[in-house]
Design a protein around this motif. Sequence first.
Motif, PDB file in Angstrom:
ATOM      1  N   THR A  38       0.810  -1.301  -0.002  1.00  0.00           N
ATOM      2  CA  THR A  38       0.004   0.128  -0.107  1.00  0.00           C
ATOM      3  C   THR A  38       0.984   1.440  -0.027  1.00  0.00           C
ATOM      4  O   THR A  38       1.513   1.267   0.745  1.00  0.00           O
ATOM      5  CB  THR A  38      -0.769   0.029   1.245  1.00  0.00           C
ATOM      6  OG1 THR A  38      -1.701  -1.324   1.334  1.00  0.00           O
ATOM      7  CG2 THR A  38      -1.870   1.334   1.004  1.00  0.00           C
ATOM      8  N   SER A  51      -3.144   0.542  -4.266  1.00  0.00           N
ATOM      9  CA  SER A  51      -2.550  -0.725  -4.149  1.00  0.00           C
ATOM     10  C   SER A  51      -1.045  -0.954  -5.065  1.00  0.00           C
ATOM     11  O   SER A  51      -1.037  -0.261  -6.080  1.00  0.00           O
ATOM     12  CB  SER A  51      -3.495  -1.983  -4.741  1.00  0.00           C
ATOM     13  OG  SER A  51      -4.567  -2.083  -4.083  1.00  0.00           O
ATOM     14  N   ASP A  65      -0.687  -0.513  -8.975  1.00  0.00           N
ATOM     15  CA  ASP A  65      -1.665  -0.958  -9.732  1.00  0.00           C
ATOM     16  C   ASP A  65      -2.821   0.155  -9.837  1.00  0.00           C
ATOM     17  O   ASP A  65      -3.583   0.246  -8.911  1.00  0.00           O
ATOM     18  CB  ASP A  65      -2.636  -2.129  -9.071  1.00  0.00           C
ATOM     19  CG  ASP A  65      -3.598  -2.725  -9.590  1.00  0.00           C
ATOM     20  OD1 ASP A  65      -3.814  -2.279 -10.927  1.00  0.00           O
ATOM     21  OD2 ASP A  65      -4.403  -3.361  -9.077  1.00  0.00           O
ATOM     22  N   GLU A  67      -5.390   0.389 -11.707  1.00  0.00           N
ATOM     23  CA  GLU A  67      -6.658  -0.352 -11.592  1.00  0.00           C
ATOM     24  C   GLU A  67      -7.438   0.007 -10.086  1.00  0.00           C
ATOM     25  O   GLU A  67      -8.693  -0.369  -9.930  1.00  0.00           O
ATOM     26  CB  GLU A  67      -6.665  -1.845 -11.966  1.00  0.00           C
ATOM     27  CG  GLU A  67      -6.639  -1.859 -13.538  1.00  0.00           C
ATOM     28  CD  GLU A  67      -7.406  -1.120 -14.615  1.00  0.00           C
ATOM     29  OE1 GLU A  67      -8.792  -1.101 -14.141  1.00  0.00           O
ATOM     30  OE2 GLU A  67      -6.937  -0.417 -15.375  1.00  0.00           O
ATOM     31  N   SER A  68      -6.601  -0.157  -9.212  1.00  0.00           N
ATOM     32  CA  SER A  68      -7.047  -0.126  -7.883  1.00  0.00           C
ATOM     33  C   SER A  68      -7.655   1.287  -7.238  1.00  0.00           C
ATOM     34  O   SER A  68      -8.523   1.587  -6.463  1.00  0.00           O
ATOM     35  CB  SER A  68      -5.878  -0.323  -6.732  1.00  0.00           C
ATOM     36  OG  SER A  68      -5.058   0.910  -6.844  1.00  0.00           O
TER      37      SER A  68
END
Length: 99
Positions: A38, A51, A65, A67-68
């Motif tokens: 994190t 993420s 990421d 997409e997080s």
Amino acid sequence: MRHAPGDAAHRAPRLRTSLWGRVRSSEGWSVVVVDRLTIRYSDAVGDVDVSAEARGGRRTGFELDAESLADLPRERADLVVARVRAAFAHAKWHLRVDG
């Protein structure tokens, strides 16, 4: 339109890294590695936990990421990623963004 040399609108934010690894901006936002999975971005709007996966030693290499951040408005997500990139570059840490 020409701006005065000291015009704040055209100055990049000053970044500082604390002893604890938090990168703070003169604009009021900050980035800190929370743990191996994190990265936390904070500003006046609130905190965003992103993420990421550690690649190497603590705070020296991460794969983020993107997409997080899918639940955020696109403009906010892009701002968070850009500022995390700036913080990592300032601290001379490595960041790869996927998604």
